[in-house]
Structures are given as C-alpha cells and as structure tokens.
Design a protein around this motif. Structure first.
Motif, PDB file in Angstrom:
ATOM      1  N   PRO A 194      47.384  32.769  48.818  1.00 42.82           N
ATOM      2  CA  PRO A 194      48.313  33.894  48.686  1.00 42.82           C
ATOM      3  C   PRO A 194      49.325  33.621  47.569  1.00 42.82           C
ATOM      4  CG  PRO A 194      48.085  33.222  50.984  1.00 42.82           C
ATOM      5  CD  PRO A 194      47.427  32.158  50.161  1.00 42.82           C
ATOM      6  N   HIS A 195      49.765  34.686  46.924  1.00 38.19           N
ATOM      7  CA  HIS A 195      50.725  34.563  45.832  1.00 38.19           C
ATOM      8  C   HIS A 195      52.127  34.855  46.348  1.00 38.19           C
ATOM      9  CE1 HIS A 195      47.453  34.332  42.893  1.00 38.19           C
ATOM     10  NE2 HIS A 195      46.850  35.231  43.656  1.00 38.19           N
ATOM     11  N   ARG A 196      53.058  33.980  46.034  1.00 39.43           N
ATOM     12  CA  ARG A 196      54.452  34.200  46.426  1.00 39.43           C
ATOM     13  C   ARG A 196      55.026  35.299  45.536  1.00 39.43           C
ATOM     14  NH1 ARG A 196      56.122  30.515  49.978  1.00 39.43           N
ATOM     15  NH2 ARG A 196      54.946  28.550  50.154  1.00 39.43           N
ATOM     16  N   THR A 197      55.459  36.372  46.163  1.00 35.66           N
ATOM     17  CA  THR A 197      55.828  37.550  45.375  1.00 35.66           C
ATOM     18  C   THR A 197      57.223  38.094  45.651  1.00 35.66           C
ATOM     19  OG1 THR A 197      54.685  38.889  47.050  1.00 35.66           O
ATOM     20  CG2 THR A 197      53.451  38.344  45.047  1.00 35.66           C
ATOM     21  N   CYS A 249      51.477  38.004  48.693  1.00 31.57           N
ATOM     22  CA  CYS A 249      50.445  39.033  48.529  1.00 31.57           C
ATOM     23  C   CYS A 249      49.111  38.313  48.448  1.00 31.57           C
ATOM     24  CB  CYS A 249      50.702  39.852  47.262  1.00 31.57           C
ATOM     25  SG  CYS A 249      49.565  41.255  47.056  1.00 31.57           S
ATOM     26  N   ASP A 250      48.167  38.689  49.315  1.00 32.86           N
ATOM     27  CA  ASP A 250      46.901  37.955  49.367  1.00 32.86           C
ATOM     28  C   ASP A 250      45.678  38.846  49.215  1.00 32.86           C
ATOM     29  OD1 ASP A 250      46.893  39.263  51.771  1.00 32.86           O
ATOM     30  OD2 ASP A 250      46.699  37.474  53.025  1.00 32.86           O
ATOM     31  N   CYS A 251      45.874  40.084  48.771  1.00 36.03           N
ATOM     32  CA  CYS A 251      44.741  40.998  48.583  1.00 36.03           C
ATOM     33  C   CYS A 251      44.671  41.413  47.116  1.00 36.03           C
ATOM     34  CB  CYS A 251      44.901  42.226  49.470  1.00 36.03           C
ATOM     35  SG  CYS A 251      43.515  43.387  49.346  1.00 36.03           S
ATOM     36  N   HIS A 252      43.477  41.402  46.571  1.00 31.81           N
ATOM     37  CA  HIS A 252      43.307  41.695  45.145  1.00 31.81           C
ATOM     38  C   HIS A 252      43.881  43.044  44.753  1.00 31.81           C
ATOM     39  CE1 HIS A 252      41.329  41.561  41.175  1.00 31.81           C
ATOM     40  NE2 HIS A 252      41.192  42.857  41.365  1.00 31.81           N
ATOM     41  N   ILE A 253      43.719  44.070  45.584  1.00 31.19           N
ATOM     42  CA  ILE A 253      44.217  45.387  45.197  1.00 31.19           C
ATOM     43  C   ILE A 253      45.740  45.434  45.188  1.00 31.19           C
ATOM     44  CG2 ILE A 253      42.160  46.669  45.874  1.00 31.19           C
ATOM     45  CD1 ILE A 253      43.567  47.480  48.422  1.00 31.19           C
ATOM     46  N   LEU A 261      51.194  37.462  37.230  1.00 28.87           N
ATOM     47  CA  LEU A 261      49.816  37.043  37.001  1.00 28.87           C
ATOM     48  C   LEU A 261      49.259  37.720  35.752  1.00 28.87           C
ATOM     49  CD1 LEU A 261      48.489  37.253  40.684  1.00 28.87           C
ATOM     50  CD2 LEU A 261      49.313  35.229  39.455  1.00 28.87           C
ATOM     51  N   PRO A 262      48.280  37.086  35.085  1.00 25.86           N
ATOM     52  CA  PRO A 262      47.746  37.648  33.839  1.00 25.86           C
ATOM     53  C   PRO A 262      46.584  38.605  34.034  1.00 25.86           C
ATOM     54  CG  PRO A 262      46.770  35.499  34.205  1.00 25.86           C
ATOM     55  CD  PRO A 262      47.713  35.741  35.361  1.00 25.86           C
ATOM     56  N   LEU A 263      46.455  39.182  35.239  1.00 27.15           N
ATOM     57  CA  LEU A 263      45.222  39.893  35.566  1.00 27.15           C
ATOM     58  C   LEU A 263      45.065  41.231  34.858  1.00 27.15           C
ATOM     59  CD1 LEU A 263      44.884  38.965  39.336  1.00 27.15           C
ATOM     60  CD2 LEU A 263      43.790  37.929  37.340  1.00 27.15           C
ATOM     61  N   GLY A 270      39.435  47.575  33.021  1.00 26.63           N
ATOM     62  CA  GLY A 270      38.624  47.581  34.242  1.00 26.63           C
ATOM     63  C   GLY A 270      39.382  47.110  35.459  1.00 26.63           C
ATOM     64  N   VAL A 271      40.697  47.340  35.478  1.00 27.38           N
ATOM     65  CA  VAL A 271      41.512  46.872  36.602  1.00 27.38           C
ATOM     66  C   VAL A 271      41.043  47.489  37.915  1.00 27.38           C
ATOM     67  CG1 VAL A 271      43.821  46.952  37.628  1.00 27.38           C
ATOM     68  CG2 VAL A 271      43.549  46.345  35.212  1.00 27.38           C
ATOM     69  N   LEU A 272      40.790  48.794  37.939  1.00 22.38           N
ATOM     70  CA  LEU A 272      40.467  49.452  39.194  1.00 22.38           C
ATOM     71  C   LEU A 272      39.091  49.064  39.723  1.00 22.38           C
ATOM     72  CD1 LEU A 272      41.941  53.044  38.826  1.00 22.38           C
ATOM     73  CD2 LEU A 272      43.020  50.925  39.578  1.00 22.38           C
ATOM     74  N   GLU A 273      38.142  48.889  38.835  1.00 20.15           N
ATOM     75  CA  GLU A 273      36.780  48.555  39.273  1.00 20.15           C
ATOM     76  C   GLU A 273      36.519  47.054  39.280  1.00 20.15           C
ATOM     77  OE1 GLU A 273      36.331  50.078  34.944  1.00 20.15           O
ATOM     78  OE2 GLU A 273      37.738  50.248  36.622  1.00 20.15           O
ATOM     79  N   ARG A 274      37.554  46.261  38.923  1.00 17.34           N
ATOM     80  CA  ARG A 274      37.485  44.802  38.968  1.00 17.34           C
ATOM     81  C   ARG A 274      36.433  44.244  38.008  1.00 17.34           C
ATOM     82  NH1 ARG A 274      37.940  41.533  44.749  1.00 17.34           N
ATOM     83  NH2 ARG A 274      38.522  39.499  43.883  1.00 17.34           N
TER      84      ARG A 274
END
Length: 290
Positions: A194-197, A249-253, A261-263, A270-274
């Motif tokens: 999980p990411h500390r947010t 936060c521990d869910c990709h969406i 994060l650099p995502l 393609g953020v929505l479709e991963r």
C-alpha cells in the motif's frame, strides 16, 4: 479534461471467484432496470457536455454481459469529446459488438480468472480483440494458485500485450514470491505494498472523480465524502487540488492518480485501460520447437 470513474448499482457477476464478494450474485429484475436507467441517464449527461471527457466503468459485477453496457460503450466511443471510454471486464462476453465502436477511443481492462474460464477460451477472446484492433490490457490476481496460469498466459500472449498483476487482498509476499510475479509484471511492486497517501497530492477531486448511479460525485471510490451531484452541476465548485484523507491507497484505480507516483508517465495515453506508453515487460521464453 475531466476523468469520470462510473460505478452504477450493478453488482451481479457470472463468475464465482472465491476472492470476490460479488461472485455469482444475482441482481433482481428491478435492480437491473434501475442500473440500466442510471447508465442511460449518465450517458445522456455525457453526450450533452462540451468539454473533453474520459470515462472508466468499474462495475462491481460484470457489465459487458448486459446489452446496455455494450451499447453505452459503443455510443460513448463515437462522441467527439470523449477521448477514452474503457471498462473493467472478465471478458466472458462475445466481442463482435466492438466492431461498431470507435477503435481510437474504446479500450478494455480485462481480468483473467483461472478456474472460472478455460485458458484457451480466454486466450481466444484476446486474439479476437487483437483482430478487431481494440486496445486492451490483461491481468490476474496474484494468488499462489494463479502463478502457473499467469506464466502460461504471459508466454502465449503477444509481447505487445501488457499483463498486469494485482496483489491479492490480505496476502503478504516474500521477496522470492514478489520476484516470481515481477518476472511477469515488472510493475508489480506498485501493487505489492500500500502507498502512504495521507495529505499527499492526488488528481482525484480535481481532474478525476467517481460517480455513482444517482449521480453523486466523490473524489474517488474509496473516499466517502460527497463533492456534489453530477446532474445538478453542484460538484463543479468542489473541484480543486486536495491532499488524500486516507492513510494508504492500495488499489490501482486509486493510486494511479497519486502525484507522488510516476504512473501517469508510465501509462501515458493508457491510464484508464492500464496500458503502459512503452513496453515495460520482457518477453517470456517460448517453448522450443519440437
């Protein structure tokens, strides 16, 4: 551009995954009618807008076995101000309906559930998507019993298809375990912990919002505070930069939108479709010819 994460009342699914609370759940006829009406209202609102929008459907259940979700994705994909429309799906539905969609706009986030569908059947569905020219990613839940199936899928998917791995809820991964999953998905470390947010910047609540079937707008699926309503426009005055109110936060969406994060760079376009902007995985070894 505003990104909308839509989740209506639909909660029924045709699969019986033991790790999912919505497995084999059946919505009543009345519940299905309510879901259809809510989705049609949402689509009408989208069609009436004059700003660029991106939309990800994240139903609790399986949407694409319902005709109204298939029609919605096709219609939304053809609107000039919709830049992307995507949906999370187990890919159990037929794929021919996608022939009517705008391939530059529509995309699928597909999850493979070993034990719920034969490997060859699921792989065949992905081949149909490739033939249709539809953008898609494929993923699995990182349970120990899924490792061999995930390796097999990675070995048979085209190298151009990203296979993501979600860390299983409540499961702890040793470094050795994580290495196995990272050999399939080099981005697995983002899901592993999980990411500390708390207090940190996140795009949700500013350029990304969650919408339910009644049009209630929240910053994301995981924060209960209501920002307003989509249909009366009251949410717009609440859109602003804000820190995350949750410890982790521990869910990709959710964490894909975290600015720490650099995502957004990793998944640019393609953020929505991963789907990563550039391949981040290594081809799995192919079997030597006999």
């Amino acid at each position: 551009m505003l990104t909308l994460l839509y989740r209506g009342p639909l909660a029924s699914c045709d699969y019986d995954c033991p790790y999912c609370p919505f497995a084999k759940r059946r919505d009543s006829t009345e519940q299905l009618r309510a879901d259809r009406a809510a989705l049609e209202r949402f689509c009408a609102w989208v069609a009436d807008q004059d700003e660029d929008l991106s939309i990800l459907f994240t139903p609790w259940g399986e949407g694409l076995v319902r005709s109204w979700y298939r029609r919605a994705l096709v219609a939304l994909s053809r609107l000039p101000h919709v830049r992307r429309v995507a949906i999370q799906t187990n890919l159990s539905c037929r794929t021919g309906w996608l022939d009517d969609a705008d391939r530059d706009t529509i995309a699928l986030w597909c999850t493979y559930h070993p034990g719920e569908t034969p490997h060859d059947r699921f792989l065949g569905k992905t081949a149909e998507l490739t033939e249709l020219g539809v953008r898609f990613s494929v993923g699995v839940v990182g349970l120990p019993d899924h490792l061999d199936a995930a390796r097999g899928l990675r070995a048979e998917l085209p190298d151009s298809v990203y296979l993501w791995v979600n860390a299983a809820d409540g499961h702890t991964y040793s470094d050795s375990d994580a290495a196995d999953w990272t050999s399939i998905d080099p981005l697995f470390e983002y899901s592993r912990h999980p990411h500390r947010t708390r207090g940190r910047a996140c795009r949700t609540g500013e350029s990304v919002v969650s919408v339910d079937g009644d049009g209630n707008v929240r910053r994301c699926h995981f924060v209960a505070e209501r920002l307003g309503n989509l249909y009366d426009g009251s949410f717009r005055d609440a859109l602003k930069p804000r820190g995350c109110p949750l410890d982790v936060c521990d869910c990709h969406i959710g964490y894909v939108h975290a600015e720490q994060l650099p995502l957004y760079d990793v998944f640019a376009g393609g953020v929505l479709e991963r789907i990563p902007a550039e391949p981040v995985w290594l081809p799995m070894p192919r079997s030597a010819p006999a």
